[in-house]
Design an enzyme around this catalytic site. Structure first.
Site, mmCIF file in Angstrom:
data_model
loop_
_atom_site.group_PDB
_atom_site.id
_atom_site.type_symbol
_atom_site.label_atom_id
_atom_site.label_comp_id
_atom_site.label_asym_id
_atom_site.label_seq_id
_atom_site.Cartn_x
_atom_site.Cartn_y
_atom_site.Cartn_z
ATOM 1 N N PRO A 79 0.851 -1.182 0.000
ATOM 2 C CA PRO A 79 0.000 0.000 0.000
ATOM 3 C C PRO A 79 0.893 1.241 0.000
ATOM 4 C CG PRO A 79 -0.036 -1.079 2.137
ATOM 5 C CD PRO A 79 0.840 -1.906 1.264
ATOM 6 N N PHE A 112 5.864 6.312 -0.711
ATOM 7 C CA PHE A 112 6.386 5.533 0.420
ATOM 8 C C PHE A 112 5.475 4.351 0.728
ATOM 9 C CE2 PHE A 112 3.731 8.968 1.903
ATOM 10 C CZ PHE A 112 2.970 8.430 2.935
ATOM 11 N N ASP A 113 6.083 3.330 1.303
ATOM 12 C CA ASP A 113 5.332 2.139 1.713
ATOM 13 C C ASP A 113 4.593 2.497 3.005
ATOM 14 O OD1 ASP A 113 6.191 -1.386 2.141
ATOM 15 O OD2 ASP A 113 4.428 -0.273 2.754
ATOM 16 N N HIS A 114 3.277 2.568 2.910
ATOM 17 C CA HIS A 114 2.507 3.087 4.034
ATOM 18 C C HIS A 114 2.345 2.070 5.171
ATOM 19 C CE1 HIS A 114 0.257 6.075 6.019
ATOM 20 N NE2 HIS A 114 -0.211 6.702 4.961
ATOM 21 N N ARG A 115 2.962 0.901 5.030
ATOM 22 C CA ARG A 115 2.931 -0.042 6.151
ATOM 23 C C ARG A 115 3.976 0.328 7.191
ATOM 24 N NH1 ARG A 115 3.488 -5.326 2.485
ATOM 25 N NH2 ARG A 115 5.114 -3.959 1.700
#
Lengths: 343, 364
Positions: free
Chosen positions: A137, A312-315
């Protein structure tokens, strides 16, 4: 007298195995049709298994507690007569298929044609990487910044002795700012580990540079880019892109990247929303540096302006962290003194 | 027309004692010993069909089965209230309804064996094939009822569904439409306490039958394990429909004593203690107790019923094992009532595909 085998059926719409919990009968027992012979537990339910045959139990083929694949014989029963129809060769559901070795297709009918053949390997590799990227995500933040000071600095560097024959561009400064800013935002130089549910920070920065080549999109990376001086970084980018465009990049340089920078500005566009290189937590996108009217101290002036974005990787990274990181990179490009202060 | 909703209609107590309620007694005043035995017989045979089918699933002969165990009175009582021209629209659990409509028990497993899309001609028995989409049959029944009314047919239509289906849009739409157009449809809800693993208390904050009030549809609440009460109430509702007075709603309170389907394990969401209470109210035991109290069920009749049930089970078993796989080309039959160019094109493509195999065995 006939010996019949009962094979474990698919007990629940598409199961492939079940555990035989316990036998309710013993070898030598005489059993009737539909008599419960065993308790079987599948992923869906614990059920009683009724015998499809009447007769005497001659063999129990499975130990209690064993996991049995669907279709495997579990019991042998000697039946009194052959009136019972023969068991079907193919079980309902996902039991063992009858051999269809003779059922070969003579010719494969022509199906719909795309124009030409399959896409070249590098396109398929890109497709695969981008599909893989889409599993993360991701979100993007933007900033537009006045980089007139950086452009002035680059002009000076280009005329200096150390940078003779070395191309030094806004990308070089952006790359230096990126790897420097990571010290303040280590979370953007990380990989999200799905299994452990944690963000794994990388000790070094292997900076990937997205390169458009005749062989498609390549993202070779510069190892330990955070340890390099501006000069060495510029030299490395020069070598890396030249090698990539020549199609000679080796595997080590194509693997192990931790963060990426992409320069879409060279194609004349203002910016973009990049997709993450799979496994990485951030990618910085550099737009074209253009002269624009810009408000400086209450007056409109002509300034060199660029739009930066970070996906950016929202995790593992949240919006605030990404925004702070991008703001710092932007501040370094706006005023190289800020970059200097963080070195 | 609206009954005392908080006290379900009951004509037989769990111990078989007859309860007198004159307004319902008169609806079944025509029943004598022969009819009582016949109702009992249908329930016993229905349960035997059900257990035989469950065994066939456990032996891998059919893919799935939705057991009706515990709902025999609700299904037999209501189906036996139907006249030949009435039409029943059923869900996937109404095996006893199909049986009572005259569908040969041998074909009840056809669809579940995956060898037929439609096990019988609905127009031959005036009962549909099992509807797998929850609640869809409520709309079909409503449309059929309205059509019958426009044709001037003095028939009733009945839609069978469960408590869970009342949470579906299809049933809500069917109730709204039927009320607006006064369609002669009986909404027969078997409240069997469970929508797969969710209890009825989660489906509705009010008794299910109260939901009909909101649509302006008169409703009944009936003890669904009492075959006489179900028969009486359904007769009243069907008469209401036939005379053109519009829809009614029946909530038959019963219990699905087995799993939702053969793929379900009810012990994961309910306790055996719950079931002990329902076993005490078993519809077949109750009717048997009634027959015994009246001295109607003698040994000969009892033995005949047992034999008949075993015979039906054996026929069902053999028919299931011997049902041939249909040729693939049957896929294209019965899609439209008449020829259709798209289907013809697809049929031809499929024929060419099959012809591309070396082995032509079992390929016609």
């Amino acid at each position: 007298m006939n010996t019949a085998e009962f094979r474990l059926p698919d007990l629940g719409e598409g199961l492939t195995s079940a555990e035989l919990v316990s036998w309710r009968v013993d070898v030598g027992d005489t059993i009737t049709l539909d008599q419960v012979i065993a308790d079987v537990e599948s992923a869906k339910a614990l059920v009683e298994l009724p015998s499809p045959y009447a007769g005497m139990v001659t063999d129990l083929l499975v130990e209690p507690g064993a996991t049995v694949p669907v279709g495997a014989p579990i019991i042998r029963i000697t039946t009194a007569e052959s009136a019972e129809p023969a068991p079907p060769s193919v079980l309902v559901g996902y039991g063992p298929q009858a051999s269809h070795s003779s059922r070969r297709r003579r010719h494969v009918p022509q199906t719909m044609h795309q124009d030409g053949e399959t896409a070249p390997t590098h396109t398929r590799r890109m497709a695969s990487a981008m599909t893989s990227s889409a599993r993360a995500p991701q979100a993007t933040v933007f900033v537009t910044v006045d980089v007139t000071a950086s452009m002035d600095l680059l002009a000076k560097l280009r005329n200096s002795a150390p940078f003779e024959n070395i191309s030094v561009t806004p990308l070089t400064l952006a790359a230096k700012s990126l790897v420097t800013a990571i010290a303040s935002s280590p979370e953007v130089n990380s990989t999200w580990d799905e299994q452990s549910g944690s963000s794994v920070k990388h000790p070094h920065v292997n900076l990937g540079i997205a390169v458009a080549s005749d062989r498609g999109l390549l993202v070779p990376n510069i190892k330990d880019a955070d340890t390099l001086s501006l000069l060495d970084l510029a030299r490395s980018i020069n070598e890396l892109t030249a090698t990539a465009r020549a199609g000679r990049t080796d595997t080590p340089h194509l693997t192990g990247g931790t963060v990426t920078i992409t320069n879409v500005g060279v194609f004349g566009v203002d910016g973009g929303v990049p997709l993450l290189n799979p496994g990485e937590a951030a990618i910085l996108c550099l737009g074209a540096v253009n002269e624009r009217p810009w408000v400086v101290d209450g007056l409109i002036e002509i300034r060199s302006v660029v739009t930066l974005s970070v996906t950016f990787d929202h995790r593992g990274v949240d919006g605030r962290q990404a925004a702070e990181f991008l703001s710092l990179v932007a501040a370094m490009l706006e005023d190289p003194a800020v970059l200097l202060a963080h070195l | 027309m609206i009954d005392n909703l908080d006290y379900p209609v009951q004509l037989l107590q769990p111990d078989g004692a007859r309860v007198c309620r004159t307004e319902y007694d008169r609806l079944i005043a025509d029943l004598g010993p022969t009819e009582y035995i016949s109702l009992y017989r249908d329930m016993v045979i229905s349960r035997r069909i059900d257990t035989a089918a469950v065994a066939l699933q456990r032996q891998g002969e059919i893919g799935l089965w939705a057991p009706l165990l515990g709902q025999e009175a609700a299904q037999v009582g209501s189906a036996r209230a139907l006249k030949p021209d009435d039409f029943a629209f059923v869900s996937y659990r109404e095996h006893a309804v199909a049986y009572c409509r005259g569908v040969p028990p041998e074909v009840l497993t056809h669809m579940w064996r995956g060898c037929s899309h439609s096990a019988w001609d609905p127009n031959q028995f005036n009962v549909t094939n099992p509807a797998i989409v929850v609640g869809s049959q409520g709309l079909h029944a409503t449309g059929y009822a309205l059509g019958a009314h426009l044709d001037g047919a003095e028939i009733a239509t009945i839609a069978y569904f469960g408590d869970g289906a009342t949470s579906q849009g299809d049933i809500a739409e069917a109730l709204g439409f039927a009320a607006s157009f006064r369609a002669g449809v009986v909404f027969f809800c078997q409240n069997n306490q469970w929508a797969i693993s969710e209890p009825v208390s989660l489906q509705s904050r009010t008794p299910i039958s109260h939901r009909a009030d909101g649509y302006g549809i008169p409703s009944f609440r009936v003890d669904g394990n009492d075959v006489l009460a179900v028969l009486a109430v359904t007769r009243a509702a069907l008469a209401h429909a036939r005379e053109g007075s519009g829809p009614t709603f029946i909530e038959a309170i019963t219990c699905r004593m087995g799993p939702h389907t053969t793929s379900d394990d009810p012990s994961r969401y309910r306790s055996d203690t719950d079931m002990a209470e329902w076993r005490r109210r078993d519809p077949i035991t109750r009717m048997r107790a009634f027959l015994e109290r009246r001295g109607i069920l003698d040994e000969t009749a009892d033995a005949e019923i047992s034999t008949a049930a075993e015979d039906v089970a054996a026929r069902l078993r053999h028919a299931t094992l011997e049902t041939p796989d249909p040729p693939p080309s049957t896929l294209f039959e019965h899609v439209y009532t008449g020829p259709h160019p798209l289907i013809e094109h697809e049929r031809e493509q499929h024929r060419e595909y099959l012809a591309s195999f070396d082995d032509q065995e079992a390929m016609s």
